[in-house]
Design a protein around this motif. Structure first.
Motif, PDB file in Angstrom:
ATOM      1  N   ILE A  25       0.866  -1.179   0.000  1.00 14.39           N
ATOM      2  CA  ILE A  25       0.000   0.000   0.000  1.00 14.39           C
ATOM      3  C   ILE A  25       0.903   1.230   0.000  1.00 14.39           C
ATOM      4  O   ILE A  25       1.848   1.298   0.798  1.00 14.39           O
ATOM      5  N   GLY A  26       0.625   2.150  -0.901  1.00 18.58           N
ATOM      6  CA  GLY A  26       1.392   3.395  -0.909  1.00 18.58           C
ATOM      7  C   GLY A  26       0.923   4.280   0.244  1.00 18.58           C
ATOM      8  O   GLY A  26      -0.271   4.480   0.422  1.00 18.58           O
ATOM      9  N   ARG A  27       1.862   4.786   1.020  1.00 20.74           N
ATOM     10  CA  ARG A  27       1.469   5.744   2.063  1.00 20.74           C
ATOM     11  C   ARG A  27       1.198   7.094   1.406  1.00 20.74           C
ATOM     12  O   ARG A  27       1.178   7.204   0.183  1.00 20.74           O
ATOM     13  N   LEU A  28       1.027   8.135   2.190  1.00 23.86           N
ATOM     14  CA  LEU A  28       0.602   9.436   1.674  1.00 23.86           C
ATOM     15  C   LEU A  28       1.438   9.917   0.478  1.00 23.86           C
ATOM     16  O   LEU A  28       0.912  10.525  -0.446  1.00 23.86           O
TER      17      LEU A  28
ATOM     18  N   ASP B  20       7.087  15.607  16.895  1.00 19.45           N
ATOM     19  CA  ASP B  20       7.709  15.278  15.612  1.00 19.45           C
ATOM     20  C   ASP B  20       7.029  16.026  14.458  1.00 19.45           C
ATOM     21  O   ASP B  20       7.701  16.569  13.581  1.00 19.45           O
ATOM     22  N   ILE B  21       5.722  16.074  14.477  1.00 16.55           N
ATOM     23  CA  ILE B  21       5.009  16.777  13.402  1.00 16.55           C
ATOM     24  C   ILE B  21       5.287  18.279  13.461  1.00 16.55           C
ATOM     25  O   ILE B  21       5.629  18.902  12.448  1.00 16.55           O
ATOM     26  N   ARG B  22       5.182  18.854  14.647  1.00 21.41           N
ATOM     27  CA  ARG B  22       5.405  20.311  14.763  1.00 21.41           C
ATOM     28  C   ARG B  22       6.814  20.678  14.313  1.00 21.41           C
ATOM     29  O   ARG B  22       7.038  21.679  13.637  1.00 21.41           O
ATOM     30  N   LEU B  23       7.774  19.839  14.699  1.00 22.74           N
ATOM     31  CA  LEU B  23       9.166  20.096  14.344  1.00 22.74           C
ATOM     32  C   LEU B  23       9.345  20.082  12.818  1.00 22.74           C
ATOM     33  O   LEU B  23       9.977  20.977  12.241  1.00 22.74           O
ATOM     34  N   HIS B  24       8.759  19.088  12.177  1.00 21.56           N
ATOM     35  CA  HIS B  24       8.896  18.996  10.719  1.00 21.56           C
ATOM     36  C   HIS B  24       8.117  20.090  10.000  1.00 21.56           C
ATOM     37  O   HIS B  24       8.576  20.615   8.988  1.00 21.56           O
TER      38      HIS B  24
ATOM     39  N   GLY C 110      15.955  16.295   3.292  1.00 22.95           N
ATOM     40  CA  GLY C 110      15.219  15.128   3.792  1.00 22.95           C
ATOM     41  C   GLY C 110      14.044  15.502   4.684  1.00 22.95           C
ATOM     42  O   GLY C 110      13.384  14.628   5.233  1.00 22.95           O
ATOM     43  N   TRP C 111      13.769  16.801   4.814  1.00 25.86           N
ATOM     44  CA  TRP C 111      12.693  17.208   5.729  1.00 25.86           C
ATOM     45  C   TRP C 111      11.327  16.742   5.238  1.00 25.86           C
ATOM     46  O   TRP C 111      10.457  16.396   6.040  1.00 25.86           O
ATOM     47  N   ALA C 112      11.128  16.757   3.906  1.00 24.94           N
ATOM     48  CA  ALA C 112       9.811  16.376   3.387  1.00 24.94           C
ATOM     49  C   ALA C 112       9.519  14.909   3.697  1.00 24.94           C
ATOM     50  O   ALA C 112       8.422  14.565   4.140  1.00 24.94           O
TER      51      ALA C 112
ATOM     52  N   PHE D 208       6.718  10.908   7.180  1.00 25.19           N
ATOM     53  CA  PHE D 208       6.857   9.861   8.195  1.00 25.19           C
ATOM     54  C   PHE D 208       6.210  10.312   9.513  1.00 25.19           C
ATOM     55  O   PHE D 208       5.489   9.556  10.166  1.00 25.19           O
ATOM     56  N   SER D 209       6.445  11.573   9.885  1.00 20.14           N
ATOM     57  CA  SER D 209       5.939  12.057  11.182  1.00 20.14           C
ATOM     58  C   SER D 209       4.414  12.053  11.236  1.00 20.14           C
ATOM     59  O   SER D 209       3.826  11.878  12.296  1.00 20.14           O
TER      60      SER D 209
END
Lengths: 326, 385
Positions: B202-205, B323-327, B348-350, B355-356
């Protein structure tokens, strides 16, 4: 590494908690807010008897400290019980007097602060002094120096009714120069640290009181604490506080070790504790509903305190900037 | 109360740092959610384990160093500070291995753990089903008795790493007549290339096949691949769930390193007058520090024989949202380059951001965690979810 309070520290916290729980602090706070400092001064002396203020005073001046970890633990309890008075300011004055090159003022004031005999406060440069009308000595920062005020302006009301603010007036500079400047900076850090601890305790009390309320408040035939919307708000409030707590003790360990990064660690603790306590206050207000918005109801004492302490001795923006200052 | 490391711990840190400095690939490996990247990450696991860095906290007999929790945390700090590759074997190491240590047999440990440590066998998890997500106990896939083992039937989904992994572990209903949904479940392991297994990636987002659906049609599992007793699967699995949320899944080192990289990006890119963005960077730094110190409290408690119970739910909500806020902050700092999802110019942030986004969903959704916090830590009444 052992990043936990030890048995003795935990026992000290329990002693303070028991003393304060039996002291009917809401009544003390209401008297203090009305300008009747009698019950507050009596409580202050009992707190001094447990050694709370001696924790900020070196042994040579009849103290036990400075012991930042114990101070943090004690100030969390003072916050939990909404103790009124110039608490952080007392810790700041102790730091200031410790840091002055001159031993004279330290000898004059520190033993009596430790014993609870005198009540002191401190105003940052150009700012208000907390509880100047109650204090025996009002230190204020002027230009490059430090002065002892001879009077104060009108008492202003705060969002926390227990915080009575007035501008210090008069007084010749006691001392000036770079040593004073450094000591003042140091004192502000200690005040920020103590305020962070007090905030954390205030927030913990707000969550405790709100948990008790939502367990007994019934609507739609069931305790509202069973509703997920209610639970999740309280879970968020607890999350903020539980992750602010280690920052507070991390700052305490840095202060105890004389770490050069202590100022930054204090700033991190101050913003985290202040924001978490404020979030807990908002949650407490929302989940109590209209009764929480009522001055007569004691919850208001903690809501006001969480709000005022958030910006006292380091606003969130100032603290965040300091965290990144490197 | 202190935050001091012993000279032995400092030496251990220096040793890890030196090895990582000499061995971490100079250029980032391809995404581990692709066939090519998965293989490259498997090779990296072999290299790590060759120097006994892949599972430092395990006993030496299984390829570890018998390191304390604190040393493991030190290793993780060094690992992520060195910008070392993501751990393709983390499902096995963080979820299955603790279960085997607690509930497995000596034979299972000897057979399974060394191959897990070296990356020779990479594990996928098989918990969720189309009709069993947060309500995991309602799962329907079955294990029925067969000669010398069990036959698995049903469907698992959102199985992380399963597109390229070798084996999987999960829960199956072995006693449909049990009186409660979480009774009558059995914890089993199976090969993803066994007859009767169909893996549909399954492809993730972002489209990368980070997880898969598993269709199971009379898949034979020998008795040696049951963990714990038949019917005890829920209890066995919950010990793993605690580990996943608790200390081991996302160590503070990961967020400390990310916050450092974010701070560097901010110094390099930010408009100094943009205090809103500055405040978000500061909050990421403060959050990473808070998580580190919170973890030291837990590690101290564990070292004294205490345990982490519902507190692990605080942990999981905190790091996943941090993790989400940081990214998000990093993407905002990158400005219009923030959306670049390939190459190195986005740092690599995207990919880290994508992932986050899964963090608040896997390992027990954050809604479930908040229920646990409210009910078990605050003592609020159980209500309808």
């Amino acid at each position: 590494m052992r990043f936990l309070l030890d048995a003795e520290q935990t026992a000290f916290v329990r002693t303070l908690d028991q003393l304060l729980a039996a002291a009917d602090t809401p009544a003390v706070v209401r008297a203090w807010s009305a300008g009747d400092h009698g019950p507050g001064r009596a409580l202050w002396e009992r707190l001094a008897g447990t050694g709370v203020f001696a924790l900020a005073v070196p042994e040579e001046y009849d103290g036990l400290g400075p012991l930042p970890v114990e101070l943090a633990a004690a100030f969390v309890e003072l916050g939990r019980h909404a103790v009124p008075g110039p608490l952080a300011e007392t810790i700041a004055v102790c730091a200031l007097l410790r840091g002055l090159g001159d031993r004279g003022p330290a000898k004059e004031w520190l033993p009596r602060i430790a014993s609870g005999e005198v009540l002191v406060t401190l105003a940052p440069a150009g700012s208000y002094a907390l509880d100047a009308d109650a204090a025996d000595a009002v230190f204020h920062v002027v230009a490059d120096g430090l002065a002892l005020a001879t009077g104060h302006g009108p008492v202003r009301a705060s969002l926390d009714p227990a915080r009575r603010l007035a501008r210090p007036t008069g007084g010749e500079p006691l001392m000036s120069g770079p040593a004073v400047r450094d000591a003042v900076r140091e004192a502000a850090d200690w005040a920020s640290f103590a305020t962070a601890a007090q905030s954390l305790g205030t927030g913990l009390a707000l969550v405790e009181q709100t948990v008790a309320y939502v367990k007994q408040r019934t609507q739609f035939g069931t305790a509202i604490g069973g509703f997920q919307a209610v639970k999740h708000q309280l879970a968020n409030a607890l999350l903020g506080l539980e992750f602010a707590r280690p920052l507070l003790y991390g700052a305490a360990v840095a202060l105890a070790g004389g770490s050069p990064g202590a100022g930054r660690d204090i700033a991190a603790a101050k913003v985290a504790c202040g924001e978490a306590a404020y979030a807990a206050a908002r949650t407490a207000l929302q989940l109590h509903g209209a009764i929480g918005y009522t001055a007569e109801y004691d919850l208001s004492l903690w809501i006001g305190k969480a709000t005022a302490l958030r910006t006292a001795w380091g606003t969130p923006a100032e603290c965040r900037a300091r965290v990144l200052a490197g | 109360m202190d935050l001091d490391f012993t000279p032995g711990e400092d030496t251990f840190r220096a040793e890890a740092r030196a090895w990582l400095a000499a061995h971490v690939p100079a250029t980032a490996l391809p995404s581990l959610e692709t066939a090519e990247g998965f293989a490259a990450h498997r090779d990296w696991e072999r290299e790590l384990s060759g120097a006994r860095w892949s599972v430092v906290s395990w006993p030496e007999e299984y390829g570890g160093r018998g390191a304390s929790i604190l040393r493991w945390l030190v290793f993780e700090e060094e690992y992520y500070a060195a910008n070392a590759p993501g751990r393709v074997s983390q499902n096995g190491i963080n979820l299955l291995a603790p279960t085997l240590f607690e509930h497995g047999t000596d034979e299972q440990r000897a057979r399974i753990l060394p191959a897990m440590a070296s990356g020779a066998t990479i594990w996928a998890q098989a918990w969720s089903e189309p009709e069993a997500g947060s309500d995991l106990a309602s799962l329907r896939s079955t294990a029925t008795r067969a000669d010398g083992g069990w036959l698995l039937n049903g469907q698992k989904t959102w199985s992380s790493r399963a597109a390229f992994a070798d084996r999987a572990f999960g829960l199956f209903r072995s006693d449909p007549a049990a009186d409660r949904p979480h009774r009558g479940l059995t914890y089993l392991m199976f090969a993803l290339d066994a007859p009767g297994v169909t893996v549909r990636p399954i492809g993730r987002l972002d489209g990368k096949p980070a997880f898969a659906e598993l269709f199971l049609d009379d898949v034979f599992v020998p008795d040696e691949d049951i963990i714990g007793a038949p019917g005890q699967g829920w209890r066995v699995a919950m010990s793993t769930a605690g580990n996943e949320r608790g200390l081991t899944l996302r160590s503070p080192g990961r967020f400390l390193a990310a916050a450092d990289r974010l701070t560097a990006l901010w110094r390099e890119r930010a408009d100094p007058h943009d205090t809103a963005l500055r405040d978000r960077v500061a909050d990421a730094v403060i959050g990473a520090r808070a998580y580190r110190l919170f973890t030291f409290t837990n590690a101290s408690r564990l070292a004294e024989g205490g345990d982490i119970g519902a507190e692990s739910s605080l942990n999981k909500v905190f790091w996943s949202e941090l993790d989400i806020r940081l990214h998000e902050t990093a993407l905002d700092l990158l400005g219009s380059d923030g959306e670049l999802a390939d190459g190195d110019d986005g740092g690599g942030w995207a990919e880290g951001y994508v992932f986050s986004l899964a963090g608040p969903i896997y390992a027990g959704t954050n809604e479930i965690q908040r229920d646990i916090i409210a009910e078990r830590l605050l003592g609020l009444p159980k209500g309808r979810r």
